[in-house]
Design a protein around this motif. Structure first.
Motif, mmCIF file in Angstrom:
data_model
loop_
_atom_site.group_PDB
_atom_site.id
_atom_site.type_symbol
_atom_site.label_atom_id
_atom_site.label_comp_id
_atom_site.label_asym_id
_atom_site.label_seq_id
_atom_site.Cartn_x
_atom_site.Cartn_y
_atom_site.Cartn_z
ATOM 1 N N LEU A 1 0.826 -1.203 0.000
ATOM 2 C CA LEU A 1 0.000 0.000 0.000
ATOM 3 C C LEU A 1 0.863 1.258 0.000
ATOM 4 O O LEU A 1 0.464 2.285 -0.532
ATOM 5 N N SER B 1 10.154 -2.113 3.646
ATOM 6 C CA SER B 1 9.918 -3.046 4.763
ATOM 7 C C SER B 1 11.136 -3.162 5.672
ATOM 8 O O SER B 1 11.517 -4.257 6.099
ATOM 9 N N CYS C 1 11.898 -7.607 9.223
ATOM 10 C CA CYS C 1 11.233 -8.334 8.145
ATOM 11 C C CYS C 1 12.274 -8.952 7.198
ATOM 12 O O CYS C 1 12.175 -10.118 6.825
ATOM 13 N N LEU D 1 4.790 -9.664 7.127
ATOM 14 C CA LEU D 1 4.633 -9.191 8.510
ATOM 15 C C LEU D 1 4.178 -10.326 9.420
ATOM 16 O O LEU D 1 4.672 -10.480 10.541
HETATM 17 N N1 TRP Z 1 6.510 -2.206 2.493
HETATM 18 C C1 TRP Z 1 5.100 -2.439 2.583
HETATM 19 C C2 TRP Z 1 4.368 -1.324 1.829
HETATM 20 O O1 TRP Z 1 4.963 -0.505 1.187
HETATM 21 C C3 TRP Z 1 4.619 -2.532 4.000
HETATM 22 C C4 TRP Z 1 5.452 -3.425 4.857
HETATM 23 C C5 TRP Z 1 5.562 -4.771 4.780
HETATM 24 C C6 TRP Z 1 6.322 -3.016 5.880
HETATM 25 N N2 TRP Z 1 6.464 -5.241 5.702
HETATM 26 C C7 TRP Z 1 6.932 -4.169 6.378
HETATM 27 C C8 TRP Z 1 6.635 -1.769 6.387
HETATM 28 C C9 TRP Z 1 7.876 -4.066 7.397
HETATM 29 C C10 TRP Z 1 7.552 -1.681 7.406
HETATM 30 C C11 TRP Z 1 8.195 -2.818 7.893
HETATM 31 O O2 TRP Z 1 3.164 -1.271 1.878
#
Ligand code: TRP
Length: 449
Positions: free
Chosen positions: A27, A220, A225, A315
């Motif tokens: 998102l 992320s 992660c 996540l």
């Molecule tokens: N990166 C994802 C996005 O842009 C969201 C996301 C997934 C995330 N894993 C994460 C953000 C870990 C921060 C940390 O929607």
């Protein structure tokens, strides 16, 4: 050394890169990046974003993947194995996963509602009325949680990797279809102009810091992660290659999202409002006016669901890996515990759009630029503005000064067997440049600088 049996592995290198890119593409790419670029100087913002991506994003990406592959453990276990005193940093990451998922699954649920709604015309959905209702959004949130859980339940190679291998190429094709459709509408030029016309006068300290915050969330990073995803890699995988390919894929999709959204919005004389209003409130109105708009709306919201799902599974995997590795729980049980905790936290997030709108979790602190916030906004604020930057900062200090860049480079080069010509520069980035820059984002979030 204790070997954890049955924790899983990536089946192929391409599968890992697609899964990691799937985590990054979410998102954050589809609505946040285009909106930020449009507001903050167009191509000038993209330029700053790319600069920070190269300096900080790729630096931290490589650091996380390296810690993960070296330790072959979940976020908390990875820190603990290298220095017991630092375990809490990994623990903060696991907590962060719960908090991000609490609001991420709510928005994922909205996307499912809009996908099904698009067959009868998504423009007929009253966005405000839908999200403030008590029950309906919660049901969609639950559906999104179940989909996420099913994929994680099937494990690394059989679940996450397989799902990413299907969804990511489709996502790529879908966004190109939508971008081409959008850019070829009569009057699309005004949107391209708004999105990309470089205006360097808009670039100031605040915008630079906003761009860096976006690098963090979009890749992320900052909560383990990529440590977790890296832990399922074998030693012969190229970490340096992954550390630029994942950001490259992420940025390409973010850029294409802007090409998909703005030309269409401007072609129909709409206002490019930011936030969920743009994606859920305005885009359906745009699709409504395009020939075969039902088809494009359905494709678009399926794209949003895929992007959100491949991020959500990463996540949930952070939480699942924690229970599998640290508590010796079976994956099936670990993933259920994780998703149940997440759904329980998602309930007040969803309700904070309506019934709980006046319940403030974080009170107003005017001196630090903090407004009063309900559950949804508080969790978003606490993670994006506090925990992720702090986690990234601590990771850099940890790799740079505690574990040591020499040992990290030894892992990256597999004991000197692989070449890493930029190793010296990366060390300086990890030890000095990235931590200082991240500290600046953090302080700016509280209006200290
Ligand atoms: N990166 C994802 C996005 O842009 C969201 C996301 C997934 C995330 N894993 C994460 C953000 C870990 C921060 C940390 O929607």
């Amino acid at each position: 050394m204790k070997e954890i049996v049955g924790r899983g592995k990536w089946a192929s290198k391409a599968g890992f890169v697609l899964a990691a890119a799937g985590s990054a593409v979410g998102l954050g790419n589809l609505w946040k990046f285009p909106y930020m670029a449009g507001e903050n100087g167009g191509a000038a913002f993209v330029f700053v974003y790319l600069l920070l991506l190269g300096l900080i994003g790729m630096t931290v990406m490589l650091a996380e993947l390296t810690v993960g592959r070296h330790t072959q453990l979940d976020a908390l276990g990875a820190y603990k194995k290298l220095s017991a005193k630092w375990a809490w940093v990994g623990g903060m990451g696991v907590l962060c996963a719960f908090l991000i998922m609490a609001f991420y699954t709510v928005v994922g649920g909205w996307a499912i509602k809009y996908f099904f709604g698009s067959f009868a015309g998504a423009a007929n959905i009253d966005f405000g009325a839908f999200i403030t209702a008590p029950m309906e959004p919660l049901i969609y949130t639950l559906v999104f949680c179940v989909l996420t859980w099913v994929i994680v339940f099937y494990g690394i190679g059989g679940g996450i990797e397989k799902a990413s291998k299907i969804m990511m190429p489709l996502l790529f094709i879908f966004i190109i279809i939508i971008a081409v459709r959008s850019c070829t509408l009569p009057g699309a030029g005004a949107g391209l102009d708004y999105y990309l016309n470089p205006d360097f006068s808009k670039i100031n300290g605040e915008v630079i810091l906003a761009a860096m915050g976006q690098v963090f969330f979009s890749l992320s990073l900052g909560m383990g992660c990529m440590i977790t995803y890296g832990s399922y890699l074998d030693r012969d995988s190229s970490l340096t290659q992954s550390a630029w390919m994942i950001p490259a894929l992420d940025t390409t999709i973010a850029f294409l999202a802007g090409l998909a959204i703005f030309p269409a919005v401007f072609a129909f004389g709409m206002q490019p409002d930011g936030g969920p209003g743009l994606m859920f409130g305005i885009l359906p109105q745009v699709f409504d006016k395009i020939p075969a708009g039902t088809f494009f709306a359905a494709i678009f919201f399926l794209l949003v669901i895929f992007a959100a799902l491949t991020s959500a599974i990463s996540l949930l995997e952070v939480v699942t890996a924690y229970f599998v590795d640290e508590k010796s729980v079976k994956r099936s049980v670990a993933s259920v515990i994780g998703i149940m905790g997440i759904f329980i936290l998602a309930i007040p997030c969803s309700l904070s759009m309506g019934a709980l709108a006046n319940v403030h979790v974080i009170p107003e602190i005017a001196a630090m630029n903090i407004p009063a916030m309900g559950f949804f906004d508080s969790f978003d604020f606490l993670t994006s503005k506090v925990m992720l930057p702090l986690g990234g900062l601590l990771l850099c200090i940890f790799v740079g000064w505690v574990w040591g860049t020499d040992k990290a480079i030894d892992e990256i080069t597999e004991g000197g067997g692989k070449s890493f010509p930029l190793g010296g520069i990366w060390s300086i980035l990890v030890k000095y440049i990235a931590p200082v820059a991240i500290l600046m984002v953090f302080l700016s979030g509280f209006g200290v600088i």
